[in-house]
Design a protein around this motif. Structure first.
Motif, PDB file in Angstrom:
ATOM      1  N   PRO A 131     -17.481   5.246  27.019  1.00 41.69           N
ATOM      2  CA  PRO A 131     -16.694   4.432  26.070  1.00 41.69           C
ATOM      3  C   PRO A 131     -16.720   2.941  26.350  1.00 41.69           C
ATOM      4  CG  PRO A 131     -15.500   6.412  26.651  1.00 41.69           C
ATOM      5  CD  PRO A 131     -16.715   6.387  27.534  1.00 41.69           C
ATOM      6  N   LYS A 132     -16.788   2.530  27.619  1.00 41.10           N
ATOM      7  CA  LYS A 132     -16.732   1.094  27.885  1.00 41.10           C
ATOM      8  C   LYS A 132     -18.011   0.385  27.438  1.00 41.10           C
ATOM      9  CE  LYS A 132     -18.270   1.259  32.735  1.00 41.10           C
ATOM     10  NZ  LYS A 132     -17.866   0.944  34.134  1.00 41.10           N
ATOM     11  N   TYR A 133     -19.061   1.181  27.137  1.00 40.15           N
ATOM     12  CA  TYR A 133     -20.301   0.608  26.605  1.00 40.15           C
ATOM     13  C   TYR A 133     -20.421   0.916  25.107  1.00 40.15           C
ATOM     14  CZ  TYR A 133     -21.448   0.258  31.547  1.00 40.15           C
ATOM     15  OH  TYR A 133     -21.418  -0.034  32.884  1.00 40.15           O
ATOM     16  N   TRP A 134     -19.285   0.897  24.414  1.00 47.08           N
ATOM     17  CA  TRP A 134     -19.273   1.316  23.016  1.00 47.08           C
ATOM     18  C   TRP A 134     -20.116   0.399  22.129  1.00 47.08           C
ATOM     19  CZ3 TRP A 134     -17.448  -1.641  18.983  1.00 47.08           C
ATOM     20  CH2 TRP A 134     -16.741  -2.793  19.342  1.00 47.08           C
ATOM     21  N   LEU A 135     -20.419  -0.832  22.592  1.00 45.94           N
ATOM     22  CA  LEU A 135     -21.259  -1.733  21.808  1.00 45.94           C
ATOM     23  C   LEU A 135     -22.735  -1.384  21.959  1.00 45.94           C
ATOM     24  CD1 LEU A 135     -19.574  -5.225  22.292  1.00 45.94           C
ATOM     25  CD2 LEU A 135     -19.994  -4.063  20.131  1.00 45.94           C
ATOM     26  N   SER A 136     -23.038  -0.150  22.293  1.00 48.55           N
ATOM     27  CA  SER A 136     -24.413   0.281  22.489  1.00 48.55           C
ATOM     28  C   SER A 136     -24.983   0.823  21.190  1.00 48.55           C
ATOM     29  CB  SER A 136     -24.476   1.360  23.568  1.00 48.55           C
ATOM     30  OG  SER A 136     -23.791   2.517  23.116  1.00 48.55           O
ATOM     31  N   GLU A 137     -26.309   1.007  21.187  1.00 52.30           N
ATOM     32  CA  GLU A 137     -26.973   1.542  20.010  1.00 52.30           C
ATOM     33  C   GLU A 137     -26.524   2.970  19.733  1.00 52.30           C
ATOM     34  OE1 GLU A 137     -31.169   1.232  20.105  1.00 52.30           O
ATOM     35  OE2 GLU A 137     -31.192  -0.959  20.274  1.00 52.30           O
ATOM     36  N   HIS A 138     -26.112   3.696  20.779  1.00 48.25           N
ATOM     37  CA  HIS A 138     -25.721   5.097  20.603  1.00 48.25           C
ATOM     38  C   HIS A 138     -24.643   5.239  19.528  1.00 48.25           C
ATOM     39  CE1 HIS A 138     -24.934   9.289  21.843  1.00 48.25           C
ATOM     40  NE2 HIS A 138     -23.678   8.988  21.533  1.00 48.25           N
ATOM     41  N   LEU A 139     -23.612   4.401  19.621  1.00 49.86           N
ATOM     42  CA  LEU A 139     -22.526   4.498  18.655  1.00 49.86           C
ATOM     43  C   LEU A 139     -22.958   3.973  17.291  1.00 49.86           C
ATOM     44  CD1 LEU A 139     -19.562   5.251  18.179  1.00 49.86           C
ATOM     45  CD2 LEU A 139     -18.938   2.942  18.848  1.00 49.86           C
ATOM     46  N   PHE A 140     -23.687   2.875  17.281  1.00 46.10           N
ATOM     47  CA  PHE A 140     -23.991   2.247  15.997  1.00 46.10           C
ATOM     48  C   PHE A 140     -25.153   2.914  15.270  1.00 46.10           C
ATOM     49  CE2 PHE A 140     -21.099  -0.808  17.625  1.00 46.10           C
ATOM     50  CZ  PHE A 140     -20.456  -1.274  16.492  1.00 46.10           C
ATOM     51  N   LYS A 141     -25.821   3.854  15.931  1.00 47.42           N
ATOM     52  CA  LYS A 141     -26.761   4.688  15.203  1.00 47.42           C
ATOM     53  C   LYS A 141     -26.035   5.598  14.223  1.00 47.42           C
ATOM     54  CE  LYS A 141     -30.643   4.847  18.450  1.00 47.42           C
ATOM     55  NZ  LYS A 141     -31.391   5.668  19.447  1.00 47.42           N
ATOM     56  N   LYS A 142     -24.739   5.770  14.470  1.00 47.54           N
ATOM     57  CA  LYS A 142     -23.925   6.602  13.573  1.00 47.54           C
ATOM     58  C   LYS A 142     -23.454   5.842  12.338  1.00 47.54           C
ATOM     59  CE  LYS A 142     -20.855   9.167  15.573  1.00 47.54           C
ATOM     60  NZ  LYS A 142     -19.669   9.550  16.378  1.00 47.54           N
ATOM     61  N   LEU A 143     -23.707   4.533  12.291  1.00 45.12           N
ATOM     62  CA  LEU A 143     -23.271   3.722  11.156  1.00 45.12           C
ATOM     63  C   LEU A 143     -23.913   4.234   9.868  1.00 45.12           C
ATOM     64  CD1 LEU A 143     -21.666   1.144  10.333  1.00 45.12           C
ATOM     65  CD2 LEU A 143     -23.836  -0.087  10.524  1.00 45.12           C
ATOM     66  N   ARG A 144     -23.093   4.482   8.868  1.00 45.62           N
ATOM     67  CA  ARG A 144     -23.621   4.948   7.589  1.00 45.62           C
ATOM     68  C   ARG A 144     -22.825   4.346   6.447  1.00 45.62           C
ATOM     69  NH1 ARG A 144     -20.985   9.554   5.085  1.00 45.62           N
ATOM     70  NH2 ARG A 144     -19.052  10.105   6.186  1.00 45.62           N
ATOM     71  N   GLU A 145     -23.454   4.286   5.294  1.00 47.34           N
ATOM     72  CA  GLU A 145     -22.757   3.834   4.090  1.00 47.34           C
ATOM     73  C   GLU A 145     -22.125   5.047   3.434  1.00 47.34           C
ATOM     74  OE1 GLU A 145     -23.550   1.608  -0.194  1.00 47.34           O
ATOM     75  OE2 GLU A 145     -25.010   1.405   1.436  1.00 47.34           O
ATOM     76  N   ILE A 146     -20.817   4.982   3.246  1.00 51.22           N
ATOM     77  CA  ILE A 146     -20.080   6.109   2.684  1.00 51.22           C
ATOM     78  C   ILE A 146     -20.035   5.972   1.166  1.00 51.22           C
ATOM     79  CG2 ILE A 146     -17.875   7.339   2.704  1.00 51.22           C
ATOM     80  CD1 ILE A 146     -17.381   6.171   5.469  1.00 51.22           C
ATOM     81  N   PRO A 147     -20.423   7.009   0.429  1.00 47.88           N
ATOM     82  CA  PRO A 147     -20.383   6.943  -1.040  1.00 47.88           C
ATOM     83  C   PRO A 147     -18.969   6.661  -1.537  1.00 47.88           C
ATOM     84  CG  PRO A 147     -21.589   8.883  -0.280  1.00 47.88           C
ATOM     85  CD  PRO A 147     -20.932   8.293   0.918  1.00 47.88           C
ATOM     86  N   MET A 148     -18.884   5.937  -2.649  1.00 53.14           N
ATOM     87  CA  MET A 148     -17.576   5.554  -3.171  1.00 53.14           C
ATOM     88  C   MET A 148     -16.717   6.772  -3.486  1.00 53.14           C
ATOM     89  SD  MET A 148     -15.417   3.258  -3.836  1.00 53.14           S
ATOM     90  CE  MET A 148     -16.417   1.781  -3.644  1.00 53.14           C
ATOM     91  N   THR A 149     -17.316   7.827  -4.005  1.00 58.84           N
ATOM     92  CA  THR A 149     -16.514   9.025  -4.313  1.00 58.84           C
ATOM     93  C   THR A 149     -15.857   9.589  -3.060  1.00 58.84           C
ATOM     94  OG1 THR A 149     -18.546  10.346  -4.130  1.00 58.84           O
ATOM     95  CG2 THR A 149     -17.856   9.661  -6.349  1.00 58.84           C
ATOM     96  N   GLU A 150     -16.596   9.586  -1.944  1.00 57.23           N
ATOM     97  CA  GLU A 150     -16.044  10.064  -0.677  1.00 57.23           C
ATOM     98  C   GLU A 150     -14.962   9.127  -0.163  1.00 57.23           C
ATOM     99  OE1 GLU A 150     -17.551  11.047   3.890  1.00 57.23           O
ATOM    100  OE2 GLU A 150     -19.018  10.974   2.242  1.00 57.23           O
ATOM    101  N   LEU A 151     -15.183   7.811  -0.305  1.00 56.15           N
ATOM    102  CA  LEU A 151     -14.181   6.825   0.118  1.00 56.15           C
ATOM    103  C   LEU A 151     -12.875   7.016  -0.627  1.00 56.15           C
ATOM    104  CD1 LEU A 151     -16.071   3.415   0.442  1.00 56.15           C
ATOM    105  CD2 LEU A 151     -14.838   4.617   2.243  1.00 56.15           C
ATOM    106  N   VAL A 152     -12.983   7.165  -1.943  1.00 64.67           N
ATOM    107  CA  VAL A 152     -11.780   7.304  -2.771  1.00 64.67           C
ATOM    108  C   VAL A 152     -11.027   8.571  -2.401  1.00 64.67           C
ATOM    109  CG1 VAL A 152     -10.944   7.642  -5.128  1.00 64.67           C
ATOM    110  CG2 VAL A 152     -12.726   5.946  -4.671  1.00 64.67           C
ATOM    111  N   GLU A 153     -11.775   9.678  -2.196  1.00 62.53           N
ATOM    112  CA  GLU A 153     -11.140  10.946  -1.826  1.00 62.53           C
ATOM    113  C   GLU A 153     -10.465  10.840  -0.467  1.00 62.53           C
ATOM    114  OE1 GLU A 153     -12.339  15.649  -1.071  1.00 62.53           O
ATOM    115  OE2 GLU A 153     -13.802  14.239  -1.930  1.00 62.53           O
ATOM    116  N   ASN A 154     -11.160  10.237   0.514  1.00 60.60           N
ATOM    117  CA  ASN A 154     -10.583  10.089   1.853  1.00 60.60           C
ATOM    118  C   ASN A 154      -9.346   9.195   1.831  1.00 60.60           C
ATOM    119  OD1 ASN A 154     -12.574  11.705   2.905  1.00 60.60           O
ATOM    120  ND2 ASN A 154     -13.823  10.014   3.687  1.00 60.60           N
TER     121      ASN A 154
END
Length: 340
Positions: free
Chosen positions: A114-137
């Motif tokens: 966790p202390k290395y959270w600025l690593s590529e490992h975490l940001f490889k999970k970055l994704r664009e969430i569809p608006m329909t999913e955003l609204v539902e969430n």
């Protein structure tokens, strides 16, 4: 909501549909690009590129909303730990020229270290969430927030029962009571520059004005209204539907529906009666029973009791008990004698 356009990229999308919370000058929404579910953005309503451009009062509001959003996320089980970050400037990774905070919920195992959270490992999970999913969430999260705060439809404000203006100080151990009520019944408002000390309990549907200052272990019950520049001594109990004017010093006990006009001063005994001057024993303080009225500028001194529905005239100095249904005036205060 009145977001300034000014080519603000956030304003191109429908923020209201993914809104989680709102304050006077800030808004919290679900992030369109996220590394973890329920990642949020806290955004100033006015357009600022750099944190240095934001006036202090609006920055305080922004930070308070971020804090309250994290608190709510914890309460409804989104996560226990969060990263709160801001990219300020192009070289710091700011890609959208509108200052904002990221609130990133952290989960067990989302990053090997966790202390290395600025690593590529975490940001490889970055994704664009569809608006329909955003609204539902967003709808699901708002409902969970509404269920937690006892608000059925959370149609305005930020879904919280508490509205504290910027530049207030609240100590640890303060409790805001009776929170499970509908929006019209449960709000608490505390004005600018307030100090609320530990052990204090403030119930729903209460208001305190600017420069409110209260000691420790104060109790303020439902429906009470307190004006500006009011100091409340430690241990004071203010019961239901009490009205207190501006520029007052309050001490002791105020019964249901009692009224204290502006510039009233209530003190415990002015002469120390204890042999040990360092004694921790509280000196007697005034007791104002239900329905009593204390007029403008009056002074109530010592452990006196003002009975039910009694009236204290403007400018009176009360140093003795006042029977119920009695009107007293003067210095020292004495009952009005009918000449009929």
């Amino acid at each position: 909501m009145n977001l300034e356009k000014n080519t603000c990229p956030f304003c191109e999308s429908s923020l209201r549909e993914r809104q989680l919370a709102e304050s006077k000058s800030s808004i919290a929404v679900l992030a369109k690009h996220a590394v973890n579910n329920a990642q949020a953005l806290v955004i100033p309503k006015r357009h600022f590129t750099d944190i240095a451009e934001i006036p202090a009062i609006e920055l305080s509001d922004l930070i308070n909303l971020a804090k309250r959003t994290i608190t709510l996320f914890k309460k409804i089980g989104v996560a226990d730990d969060f990263n709160l970050i801001a990219n300020n400037g192009i070289l710091a990774g700011q890609s959208i020229e509108h200052f904002h905070f990221h609130i990133i919920p952290r989960k067990e195992g989302d990053c090997p270290e966790p202390k290395y959270w600025l690593s590529e490992h975490l940001f490889k999970k970055l994704r664009e969430i569809p608006m329909t999913e955003l609204v539902e969430n967003a709808l699901l999260l708002r409902q969970r927030i509404a269920d937690f705060s006892g608000n059925i439809e959370s149609t305005e404000s930020d879904g919280l029962w508490l509205n504290i203006a910027p530049a207030c100080v609240i100590e640890d151990g303060v409790v805001f009571g009776n929170t499970n009520y509908k929006e019209t019944d449960k709000s608490i408002f505390v004005g600018n520059n307030a100090i609320i000390r530990s052990g204090t309990v403030i119930y729903h549907n209460t208001k305190a004005g600017c420069n409110f200052d209260c000691g420790h272990n104060v109790l303020i019950r439902e429906g009470s209204r307190i004006g500006d520049n009011v100091y409340v001594y430690s241990g004071t109990q203010i019961n239901r539907d009490v009205i207190i004017g501006d520029n007052c010093i309050i001490s002791g006990y105020l019964g249901n529906g009692s009224v204290v006009e502006s510039n009233v001063k209530m003190f415990g005994d002015l002469i120390h009666k204890h042999k040990d001057r360092y004694s921790s024993v509280h000196e007697p303080a005034p007791v104002i029973k239900s329905g009593a009225f204390v007029g403008w500028g009056a002074k109530v001194i010592g452990g006196v009791v003002i009975g039910e529905n009694a009236t204290i005239g403007a400018g009176a100095v009360v140093v003795g008990d006042v029977p119920p249904e009695t009107t007293v005036v003067g210095v020292p205060a004495k009952p009005i004698i009918s000449r009929m």
